[in-house]
Scaffold this motif. Structure first.
Motif, PDB file in Angstrom:
ATOM      1  N   ALA A   2       0.835  -1.200   0.000  1.00 36.63           N
ATOM      2  CA  ALA A   2       0.000   0.000   0.000  1.00 36.63           C
ATOM      3  C   ALA A   2       0.875   1.258   0.000  1.00 36.63           C
ATOM      4  CB  ALA A   2      -0.907   0.000   1.221  1.00 36.63           C
ATOM      5  N   LYS A   3       0.375   2.308  -0.679  1.00 38.46           N
ATOM      6  CA  LYS A   3       1.132   3.560  -0.810  1.00 38.46           C
ATOM      7  C   LYS A   3       1.514   4.171   0.540  1.00 38.46           C
ATOM      8  CE  LYS A   3      -0.409   5.636  -5.117  1.00 38.46           C
ATOM      9  NZ  LYS A   3      -1.151   6.791  -5.640  1.00 38.46           N
ATOM     10  N   GLY A   4       0.549   4.212   1.465  1.00 35.96           N
ATOM     11  CA  GLY A   4       0.817   4.793   2.779  1.00 35.96           C
ATOM     12  C   GLY A   4       1.896   4.053   3.535  1.00 35.96           C
ATOM     13  N   LEU A   5       1.824   2.720   3.508  1.00 33.83           N
ATOM     14  CA  LEU A   5       2.818   1.902   4.186  1.00 33.83           C
ATOM     15  C   LEU A   5       4.185   2.096   3.547  1.00 33.83           C
ATOM     16  CD1 LEU A   5       3.629  -0.224   6.251  1.00 33.83           C
ATOM     17  CD2 LEU A   5       2.896  -1.978   4.612  1.00 33.83           C
ATOM     18  N   GLU A   6       4.206   2.101   2.236  1.00 33.98           N
ATOM     19  CA  GLU A   6       5.456   2.299   1.495  1.00 33.98           C
ATOM     20  C   GLU A   6       6.069   3.662   1.843  1.00 33.98           C
ATOM     21  OE1 GLU A   6       6.899   2.526  -3.121  1.00 33.98           O
ATOM     22  OE2 GLU A   6       5.127   1.341  -2.650  1.00 33.98           O
ATOM     23  N   ALA A   7       5.242   4.687   1.922  1.00 38.47           N
ATOM     24  CA  ALA A   7       5.716   6.032   2.253  1.00 38.47           C
ATOM     25  C   ALA A   7       6.302   6.071   3.670  1.00 38.47           C
ATOM     26  CB  ALA A   7       4.590   7.049   2.117  1.00 38.47           C
ATOM     27  N   LEU A   8       5.617   5.448   4.625  1.00 39.56           N
ATOM     28  CA  LEU A   8       6.113   5.435   6.002  1.00 39.56           C
ATOM     29  C   LEU A   8       7.418   4.663   6.132  1.00 39.56           C
ATOM     30  CD1 LEU A   8       2.854   4.995   8.093  1.00 39.56           C
ATOM     31  CD2 LEU A   8       4.431   6.928   8.168  1.00 39.56           C
ATOM     32  N   LEU A   9       7.518   3.557   5.416  1.00 38.82           N
ATOM     33  CA  LEU A   9       8.740   2.752   5.489  1.00 38.82           C
ATOM     34  C   LEU A   9       9.939   3.489   4.899  1.00 38.82           C
ATOM     35  CD1 LEU A   9       7.310  -0.769   4.615  1.00 38.82           C
ATOM     36  CD2 LEU A   9       8.196   0.005   6.828  1.00 38.82           C
ATOM     37  N   GLY A  10       9.698   4.378   3.965  1.00 36.90           N
ATOM     38  CA  GLY A  10      10.783   5.127   3.343  1.00 36.90           C
ATOM     39  C   GLY A  10      10.971   6.525   3.907  1.00 36.90           C
ATOM     40  N   ALA A  11      10.182   6.873   4.923  1.00 31.85           N
ATOM     41  CA  ALA A  11      10.210   8.233   5.460  1.00 31.85           C
ATOM     42  C   ALA A  11      11.431   8.493   6.332  1.00 31.85           C
ATOM     43  CB  ALA A  11       8.941   8.497   6.272  1.00 31.85           C
ATOM     44  N   ASN A  12      11.850   9.749   6.319  1.00 29.04           N
ATOM     45  CA  ASN A  12      12.969  10.208   7.127  1.00 29.04           C
ATOM     46  C   ASN A  12      12.459  11.323   8.033  1.00 29.04           C
ATOM     47  OD1 ASN A  12      15.357  11.108   8.195  1.00 29.04           O
ATOM     48  ND2 ASN A  12      16.291  11.660   6.251  1.00 29.04           N
ATOM     49  N   LEU A  13      12.636  11.192   9.334  1.00 31.04           N
ATOM     50  CA  LEU A  13      12.191  12.219  10.273  1.00 31.04           C
ATOM     51  C   LEU A  13      13.214  13.335  10.439  1.00 31.04           C
ATOM     52  CD1 LEU A  13      10.583  10.024  13.081  1.00 31.04           C
ATOM     53  CD2 LEU A  13       9.424  11.320  11.292  1.00 31.04           C
TER      54      LEU A  13
END
Length: 123
Positions: A2-13
């Motif tokens: 899923a797009k949201g999951l993919e985005a969170l997994l690749g996110a940088n804080l």
């Protein structure tokens, strides 16, 4: 995936931005605040029973989010006769500069105009 999951997994804080301060003819580097840092800032700016002092909150946010300059620098605090990093922010910056930096920090931390952000993402 899923797009949201993919985005969170690749996110940088670890998000930073340079903010130009015209009076000083230089940029300050600020970073996004995490949830824990935001909670700590609110706690530090709370006086009495659940009364958050907005100006103090801005000073604390700037102190915590400013990567450069470091408002906890001993020489900087001595120059402004500041007791600590938060006092240094209040003594070193003009009200408009505080507002500008607080706005940028808030935006980096995910607070902002969602409509503007959506338009920017589309383009």
């Amino acid at each position: 995936m899923a797009k949201g999951l993919e985005a969170l997994l690749g996110a940088n804080l670890d998000v930073t931005k340079e903010v130009y301060i015209p009076r000083l003819k230089t940029t300050f580097t600020v970073k996004a605040l995490t949830n824990a840092e935001t909670a700590k800032a609110r706690l530090r700016a709370t006086t009495g029973k659940d009364n958050v002092d907005a100006m103090t909150l801005s000073y604390v946010m700037i102190s915590m989010a400013c990567v450069d300059p470091d408002f906890n620098d001993k020489a900087l605090k001595a120059h402004y006769g500041a007791s600590d990093d938060v006092d240094c922010v209040g003594k070193a910056l003009l009200p408009g500069e505080v507002q500008k930096l607080t706005t940028e920090i808030s935006t980096l931390s995910g607070f902002g105009n969602e409509e503007e952000l959506l338009e920017e993402a589309k383009n």
